[in-house]
Design a protein around this motif. Sequence first.
Motif, mmCIF file in Angstrom:
data_model
loop_
_atom_site.group_PDB
_atom_site.id
_atom_site.type_symbol
_atom_site.label_atom_id
_atom_site.label_comp_id
_atom_site.label_asym_id
_atom_site.label_seq_id
_atom_site.Cartn_x
_atom_site.Cartn_y
_atom_site.Cartn_z
ATOM 1 N N THR A 1 0.857 -1.010 0.032
ATOM 2 C CA THR A 1 0.060 0.045 -0.096
ATOM 3 C C THR A 1 0.657 1.101 0.010
ATOM 4 O O THR A 1 0.401 2.370 -0.257
ATOM 5 C CB THR A 1 -1.007 0.011 1.186
ATOM 6 O OG1 THR A 1 -0.140 0.110 2.324
ATOM 7 C CG2 THR A 1 -2.050 -1.212 1.471
ATOM 8 N N HIS A 2 1.949 1.072 0.159
ATOM 9 C CA HIS A 2 3.170 2.201 0.345
ATOM 10 C C HIS A 2 3.934 2.781 -0.627
ATOM 11 O O HIS A 2 4.194 3.768 -0.896
ATOM 12 C CB HIS A 2 3.912 1.849 1.630
ATOM 13 C CG HIS A 2 4.385 0.568 1.526
ATOM 14 N ND1 HIS A 2 5.535 0.063 0.723
ATOM 15 C CD2 HIS A 2 4.328 -0.595 2.208
ATOM 16 C CE1 HIS A 2 5.818 -1.238 0.954
ATOM 17 N NE2 HIS A 2 5.012 -1.649 1.917
ATOM 18 N N GLY A 3 4.316 1.620 -1.542
ATOM 19 C CA GLY A 3 5.113 2.022 -2.811
ATOM 20 C C GLY A 3 6.622 1.845 -2.425
ATOM 21 O O GLY A 3 7.207 2.501 -3.311
ATOM 22 N N TYR A 4 7.116 1.389 -1.401
ATOM 23 C CA TYR A 4 8.561 1.500 -1.157
ATOM 24 C C TYR A 4 9.197 0.048 -1.754
ATOM 25 O O TYR A 4 10.390 0.273 -1.548
ATOM 26 C CB TYR A 4 8.676 1.532 0.402
ATOM 27 C CG TYR A 4 8.485 2.620 0.759
ATOM 28 C CD1 TYR A 4 9.037 4.009 0.387
ATOM 29 C CD2 TYR A 4 7.303 3.003 1.786
ATOM 30 C CE1 TYR A 4 8.804 5.316 0.934
ATOM 31 C CE2 TYR A 4 7.028 4.172 2.296
ATOM 32 C CZ TYR A 4 7.678 5.315 1.898
ATOM 33 O OH TYR A 4 7.381 6.467 2.563
ATOM 34 N N TRP A 5 8.509 -0.753 -2.216
ATOM 35 C CA TRP A 5 9.154 -1.979 -2.870
ATOM 36 C C TRP A 5 9.405 -1.752 -4.472
ATOM 37 O O TRP A 5 8.988 -2.218 -5.446
ATOM 38 C CB TRP A 5 8.212 -3.278 -2.804
ATOM 39 C CG TRP A 5 7.977 -3.493 -1.297
ATOM 40 C CD1 TRP A 5 8.965 -3.053 -0.284
ATOM 41 C CD2 TRP A 5 6.917 -4.158 -1.028
ATOM 42 N NE1 TRP A 5 8.021 -3.735 0.698
ATOM 43 C CE2 TRP A 5 7.038 -4.401 0.460
ATOM 44 C CE3 TRP A 5 6.056 -5.117 -1.562
ATOM 45 C CZ2 TRP A 5 6.314 -5.097 1.346
ATOM 46 C CZ3 TRP A 5 4.999 -5.786 -0.683
ATOM 47 C CH2 TRP A 5 5.077 -5.886 0.586
ATOM 48 N N VAL A 6 10.156 -0.654 -4.671
ATOM 49 C CA VAL A 6 10.696 -0.135 -6.020
ATOM 50 C C VAL A 6 11.435 -1.199 -6.698
ATOM 51 O O VAL A 6 12.215 -2.040 -6.054
ATOM 52 C CB VAL A 6 11.464 1.087 -5.889
ATOM 53 C CG1 VAL A 6 10.788 2.193 -5.271
ATOM 54 C CG2 VAL A 6 12.834 0.624 -5.348
ATOM 55 N N SER A 7 11.313 -1.236 -8.227
ATOM 56 C CA SER A 7 12.004 -2.440 -8.917
ATOM 57 C C SER A 7 13.354 -2.047 -9.400
ATOM 58 O O SER A 7 14.069 -2.687 -9.769
ATOM 59 C CB SER A 7 10.922 -2.623 -10.179
ATOM 60 O OG SER A 7 10.990 -1.696 -11.150
ATOM 61 N N GLY A 8 13.594 -0.646 -9.222
ATOM 62 C CA GLY A 8 14.789 -0.275 -9.825
ATOM 63 C C GLY A 8 14.786 0.383 -11.297
ATOM 64 O O GLY A 8 15.518 0.894 -11.750
ATOM 65 N N ASP A 9 13.616 0.174 -11.837
ATOM 66 C CA ASP A 9 13.155 0.673 -12.965
ATOM 67 C C ASP A 9 12.895 2.145 -13.169
ATOM 68 O O ASP A 9 12.111 2.462 -12.115
ATOM 69 C CB ASP A 9 12.199 -0.057 -14.027
ATOM 70 C CG ASP A 9 12.747 -1.548 -14.155
ATOM 71 O OD1 ASP A 9 13.667 -1.716 -14.664
ATOM 72 O OD2 ASP A 9 11.774 -2.503 -13.705
ATOM 73 N N GLU A 10 13.212 2.868 -14.123
ATOM 74 C CA GLU A 10 12.766 4.452 -14.178
ATOM 75 C C GLU A 10 11.510 4.544 -14.789
ATOM 76 O O GLU A 10 10.778 3.739 -15.597
ATOM 77 C CB GLU A 10 13.881 5.028 -15.152
ATOM 78 C CG GLU A 10 13.549 6.614 -15.275
ATOM 79 C CD GLU A 10 14.425 7.253 -16.173
ATOM 80 O OE1 GLU A 10 14.078 7.790 -17.076
ATOM 81 O OE2 GLU A 10 15.835 7.324 -16.031
ATOM 82 N N GLY A 11 10.647 5.429 -14.010
ATOM 83 C CA GLY A 11 9.410 5.840 -14.328
ATOM 84 C C GLY A 11 8.236 5.451 -13.588
ATOM 85 O O GLY A 11 8.625 5.116 -12.544
#
Length: 547
Positions: free
Chosen positions: A137-147
């Motif tokens: 729900t937070h968005g902190y699990w970033v993939s490392g991809d730009e955009g």
Amino acid sequence: MVRENLTLSEQELVEYVENKAASRRCDRSTSARNAEQVREAESEIADAYARILSDPSYRRFPVSQESHPYRGPTLLVLPRLVKPSADKSILAHLTCQLRHLRANGFDALLLGVVDKQSLNVYLEEYDDGELVPHVNTHGYWVSGDEGVDPLLGTELEYRELAQECKRSRIEMIQDTVYATLGYLPQISRFSANRQHQRVPSVKTGKTQASLGNTESMLVQPWSGAFDEKMDRDDLSPEAFAKALVSCQSSCPYDLPRPNLYDTQTIEVVRSRTNWLENLAGVRARRIDMAKHLPITALTSIIEPSDGSADAWVLLEWWSTTYRDLCFAAFVSEREKGRVYLFDFPLAVAAQDIFIRENSFISIVQRLQRERTRWGVDLRQLIPAVVDHDKFFKPVFNGTPRSLAATVVMHVFATFLSANAPVVYVGFDDARAGVPEHVDYSSYSERLTRRTVSKLIDLEQENSPAVPLTEFFRLLRAHPFVSHWDGEAIEISGDVNYLVLSRCYWDPKRRQQRKIQAEFSREALPREKSVDILYRYGAGPSVTISSI
């Protein structure tokens, strides 16, 4: 040298052995380099800590109104909790709702992370075989991809949101995460179909990095003992440095961590969010987990990629001591200033008083003593009462008393600050809540979704929205924070009662004025002779008056 009479499988075996040997030599070289980087980091941190111990008020670049201008009321929105209208994306929906913010006293929008994500649900596996799902729900699990995360919308819609913020005179602060990456997909791990193998690497910027690559990724496990050790007040500079470096080189929550001691890795991680500034014109960033970033990485990430003089950052340097915030302010200094930190010790003081019901006067006096001891400048600190991190004890759970506490705590924090607070009204972790609501977790998340669906929902019953917006409008009509004269805040009271008074310059009346806030555990009596500006709560309660 491979002999010609070996079979193909034997040749492959020899190549494998030779590659492993080369890999070990590389790993030994990398490990030695990493060890040297850690020693350099410990030395730098120890020197900086020794400096603030000897003179906590020392600053290479003094804080001033010019370097740290006033920051007004800010609404924190996690976009993944927003339910948009049927014909719009989440970002487009937020763009249409911006007019509500300015009209209801807010000056800024703190938007949760918008980066592309590695997954939406993570399954935590316990020793007894139980699987517990954790929803992103937070968005902190970033993939490392730009955009932009396609779940939220498109890059064009994000740019339109940023532009609409400017047109609406709402400052947009973008939450960003550099210290960690998201969990790897687990579908094959928990699926009967084993055709798909677990992803062996993650991306940092446009570079693919193996999880076992000690040059670009960290592998040290996390221990809560690091934080516990840093809470001690008797640490030598060397001991403080070792504890902090342990935090900066380990992997909290088992999240993949880029090795930000490595200069090249810093560059590719930083480049992932450059488009926010260069294309969308974002001038303010919240930097998540700032304490977990090595000092060299932090100073590099703080610098605006486009060189903008008006860019600024808000560091989430998690600590409940002003000692650590003093250290963070020192090591993150920029020549042009504009580095702010959350005032977490103030949040703890507010909850000690209004949730744990400790003494008003003793808690506030202790808070002020620590501020003086460590030479903190209030212009660099931004107050917050509740955040979406589980270590903040959330306040509002639907009961009248928790509603009053939510509002009164924001007023309390504002009166003890030089900036207005960041506001977040929901939470989704029952373990940390006030135990007055049977179904705290689901109630709070439902409340959050309903609130952010209109950014600030004034029609919602039993919500802190109306009294908070009334208070923020008062801040505009009587700018006792933005035009504070910098003189000491007057404090008086006892165990169950508190009075805070401060002077400010009134630009409309062109004269010095004084404002006072009275706080009590119960309802305050109405006094006809006093010029009442604001009153809220039947317990706890606050009354603001002009003197």
